[in-house]
Design a protein around this motif. Structure first.
Motif, short mmCIF file in Angstrom:
data_model
loop_
_atom_site.label_atom_id
_atom_site.label_comp_id
_atom_site.label_asym_id
_atom_site.label_seq_id
_atom_site.Cartn_x
_atom_site.Cartn_y
_atom_site.Cartn_z
N VAL A 179 0.83 -1.21 0.00
CA VAL A 179 0.00 0.00 0.00
C VAL A 179 0.86 1.26 0.00
CG1 VAL A 179 -1.75 1.32 1.26
CG2 VAL A 179 -1.91 -1.18 1.17
N GLN A 180 1.92 1.28 0.81
CA GLN A 180 2.71 2.51 0.96
C GLN A 180 3.39 2.94 -0.34
OE1 GLN A 180 6.43 1.90 3.28
NE2 GLN A 180 5.81 -0.27 3.37
N PHE A 181 3.57 2.01 -1.28
CA PHE A 181 4.24 2.35 -2.54
C PHE A 181 3.28 2.84 -3.62
CE2 PHE A 181 6.78 -1.08 -0.55
CZ PHE A 181 7.93 -0.37 -0.30
N LEU A 182 1.98 2.71 -3.37
CA LEU A 182 0.99 2.99 -4.43
C LEU A 182 0.21 4.27 -4.20
CD1 LEU A 182 -0.40 -0.64 -5.00
CD2 LEU A 182 1.33 0.57 -6.32
N TYR A 183 0.46 4.94 -3.06
CA TYR A 183 -0.27 6.17 -2.76
C TYR A 183 0.73 7.29 -2.44
CZ TYR A 183 -4.49 3.34 -2.58
OH TYR A 183 -5.51 2.49 -2.91
N THR A 184 0.47 8.46 -2.95
CA THR A 184 1.35 9.61 -2.71
C THR A 184 1.10 10.19 -1.32
OG1 THR A 184 -0.24 11.22 -3.59
CG2 THR A 184 1.25 10.16 -5.18
N LYS A 185 1.93 11.14 -0.90
CA LYS A 185 1.75 11.79 0.40
C LYS A 185 0.40 12.50 0.47
CE LYS A 185 6.65 12.47 1.50
NZ LYS A 185 7.72 13.46 1.79
N LYS A 186 -0.01 13.07 -0.66
CA LYS A 186 -1.29 13.78 -0.69
C LYS A 186 -2.48 12.83 -0.54
CE LYS A 186 0.28 17.63 -3.61
NZ LYS A 186 0.08 18.33 -4.90
N GLU A 187 -2.23 11.54 -0.76
CA GLU A 187 -3.31 10.54 -0.68
C GLU A 187 -3.26 9.77 0.64
OE1 GLU A 187 -3.95 9.17 -5.29
OE2 GLU A 187 -2.11 8.50 -4.29
N LYS A 188 -2.72 10.42 1.67
CA LYS A 188 -2.57 9.74 2.96
C LYS A 188 -3.89 9.22 3.50
CE LYS A 188 -0.83 10.43 7.67
NZ LYS A 188 -0.20 11.38 8.61
N SER A 189 -4.95 10.01 3.40
CA SER A 189 -6.25 9.58 3.95
C SER A 189 -6.76 8.34 3.21
CB SER A 189 -7.28 10.71 3.85
OG SER A 189 -7.46 11.10 2.49
N ARG A 191 -4.88 6.12 1.71
CA ARG A 191 -4.00 5.00 2.11
C ARG A 191 -4.42 4.44 3.47
NH1 ARG A 191 0.49 5.07 5.23
NH2 ARG A 191 0.73 7.34 5.07
N LYS A 192 -4.75 5.35 4.40
CA LYS A 192 -5.15 4.90 5.74
C LYS A 192 -6.42 4.04 5.69
CE LYS A 192 -2.00 6.81 8.39
NZ LYS A 192 -1.09 5.96 9.22
N VAL A 193 -7.35 4.41 4.82
CA VAL A 193 -8.59 3.64 4.69
C VAL A 193 -8.29 2.23 4.18
CG1 VAL A 193 -10.74 3.43 3.36
CG2 VAL A 193 -10.10 5.63 4.37
N VAL A 194 -7.44 2.15 3.16
CA VAL A 194 -7.08 0.84 2.60
C VAL A 194 -6.39 -0.02 3.65
CG1 VAL A 194 -5.62 -0.33 0.89
CG2 VAL A 194 -6.94 1.69 0.23
N GLU A 195 -5.44 0.58 4.36
CA GLU A 195 -4.72 -0.17 5.38
C GLU A 195 -5.66 -0.67 6.48
OE1 GLU A 195 -0.31 1.94 5.10
OE2 GLU A 195 -1.83 2.77 6.45
N ALA A 196 -6.59 0.18 6.88
CA ALA A 196 -7.52 -0.20 7.95
C ALA A 196 -8.42 -1.36 7.52
CB ALA A 196 -8.38 1.01 8.35
N GLU A 197 -8.87 -1.33 6.27
CA GLU A 197 -9.75 -2.40 5.78
C GLU A 197 -9.00 -3.73 5.69
OE1 GLU A 197 -11.39 -0.80 2.16
OE2 GLU A 197 -13.08 0.08 3.23
N ILE A 198 -7.76 -3.68 5.22
CA ILE A 198 -6.97 -4.91 5.11
C ILE A 198 -6.64 -5.45 6.50
CG2 ILE A 198 -4.75 -5.87 4.36
CD1 ILE A 198 -4.82 -3.87 2.02
N GLU A 199 -6.26 -4.57 7.42
CA GLU A 199 -5.91 -5.00 8.79
C GLU A 199 -7.12 -5.62 9.48
OE1 GLU A 199 -4.46 -1.39 10.44
OE2 GLU A 199 -2.37 -1.74 9.84
#
Length: 440
Positions: A179-189, A191-199
């Motif tokens: 996930v961290q390699f596919l989203y830019t800094k501006k797309e932090k929110s 990225r957080k949603v994706v990470e939360a759903e996978i976790e």
């Protein structure tokens, strides 16, 4: 049934010897790693028949759902195909099943129980029996789901005893890491949603391993796990993540992440199939109150000495071919009083193999919905004495056209393709539900 009853002078192989055809199959396998075609999904033809209740899209998806129910074990022997015989006048529906092996009485009894639950669901107006159907499907496919999870509770079949794949939940680490390699800094929110759903799903998968095997709690946990997998795969944020994974360079780590998501899709499919059947029974209650399940007897295997793999010594008639031959033979019968309409689609529990795809393509009566592109040279067609001359001529033409395509592909530059996943659910590929039967 015996797949070889025709006299040699009448054989569908009269003009093209089967050994020649099979030699061409092996030649193509050697040049393509036995995968001559990339996986593909094809659009269905436009609906033109106003006499039917089903759209061709609904017919395909409902047939796929019934075929999915029958594939309770791993391996080619469990691959199933289904056709629907719709009778709008009599408001009844025949579901006709085919498989390489006989669909045994135990499985037929389970399918009858599912049929009864669907009929009860239509009579209750959709107020009950939905969860009952979901549990029936989970119990029926219990072993298969454990295999898809690669759970520690799974008893591997003999032919997989030497494989050492880690449990699926351990693949979530790689999914999160990508996930961290596919989203830019501006797309932090995002990225957080994706990470939360996978976790969240990773915890459910990992906790499942602590539930006692063969208990009611295990069944309940599987239902929770399957439904949570469906929620993940239909999440727009995860769909976007999957799209990004597919479009980045094909490194081993990325391929592994994509494969993990596709495996989660297969687990989610048990909820998707439940919803497809429930939605169909609400939309067509008259059919599900008069639903008949019928089973084709399979054909025996045919010995062969020509094969790509040393162990491949027996040819089989695939389930899709069994159905096509059945309806081709049935067309010559005088069906007095029969109001059933001929099927327009063949549903399958897996994507079509390369040869079944070619066979349907050149037969012309049943549009191939997809193919995983893998070639199995153990494929064959029944050669029967009770086939009319016109049909026999048609089959000779189909085989010639298939053979021409095999030979032409073998002249192309050799191309190595990795072994494809033979079944896919495509939940991640659909932006939103279009209102049709199946939720994918």
């Amino acid at each position: 049934m015996n797949p070889r009853t025709a006299d040699p002078s009448q054989s569908i192989w009269r003009d093209l010897h089967e050994d020649t055809f099979r030699t061409h199959l092996v030649n193509l396998e050697e040049r393509t790693n036995a995968v001559p075609l990339d996986p593909q999904v094809f659009p269905l033809p436009v609906d033109t028949d106003n006499n039917r209740k089903f759209s061709i899209n609904d017919e395909q998806k409902l047939a796929d759902a019934f075929a999915f129910l029958v594939a309770v074990e791993q391996g080619a022997q469990s691959v199933a195909a289904v056709c629907l015989e719709e009778n709008p006048e009599g408001q009844s529906l025949v579901v006709r099943f085919a498989a390489i092996d006989t669909i045994d009485e135990s499985l037929q009894e389970s399918l009858s129980e599912i049929r009864g639950t669907l009929a009860a669901y239509t009579k209750s107006g959709g107020e009950s029996h939905g969860d009952e159907l979901f549990e029936l499907i989970i119990r029926l496919h219990h072993r298969r789901i454990l295999g898809r999870l690669r759970s520690s509770k799974w008893e591997k079949p003999t032919y997989l005893s030497r494989t050492h794949k880690k449990p699926l939940w351990e693949d979530f680490k790689n999914l999160l890491h990508r996930v961290q390699f596919l989203y830019t800094k501006k797309e932090k929110s995002q990225r957080k949603v994706v990470e939360a759903e996978i976790e969240s799903l990773a915890k459910i998968y990992e906790c499942f391993e602590t539930v006692p095997a063969q208990s009611d709690d295990e069944v309940s946990s599987i239902k929770t796990l399957v439904k949570a997998s469906y929620v993940l795969c239909t999440s727009n944020s995860i769909k976007e993540y999957a799209r990004r994974l597919e479009t980045v360079g094909p490194t081993p780590q990325l391929r592994s992440a994509v494969k993990a998501l596709r495996q989660i899709e297969k687990i989610a499919a048990y909820y998707r199939v439940t919803q497809t059947l429930l939605r169909a029974s609400q939309q067509y209650p008259y059919y599900f109150q008069h639903l008949e399940l019928k089973y084709l007897p399979p054909y025996t295997g045919i010995p062969t000495d020509i094969g790509y793999e040393e162990w491949a010594k027996t040819c089989h008639v695939h389930a899709e071919v069994q159905l096509v031959v059945y309806y081709d033979l049935r067309q010559r019968e005088t069906l007095v009083g029969c109001r059933s309409l001929s099927p327009r689609a063949i549903g399958t529990s897996k994507y079509l193999c390369y040869l079944c795809y070619l066979f349907l393509k050149y037969h012309g009566c049943y549009p191939p919905a997809n193919t995983h592109g893998r070639l199995y040279d153990q494929w064959t067609i029944p050669d029967l004495t009770d086939m009319e001359d016109e049909k026999r001529g048609k089959y000779r033409k189909i085989l010639r056209l298939m053979d021409q395509e095999l030979v032409e592909r073998a002249t192309e530059k050799p191309q190595w393709r990795s072994e494809p996943m033979t079944s896919r659910e495509n939940l991640l590929d659909v932006v939103e539900d279009d209102g049709s039967l199946a939720l994918w």
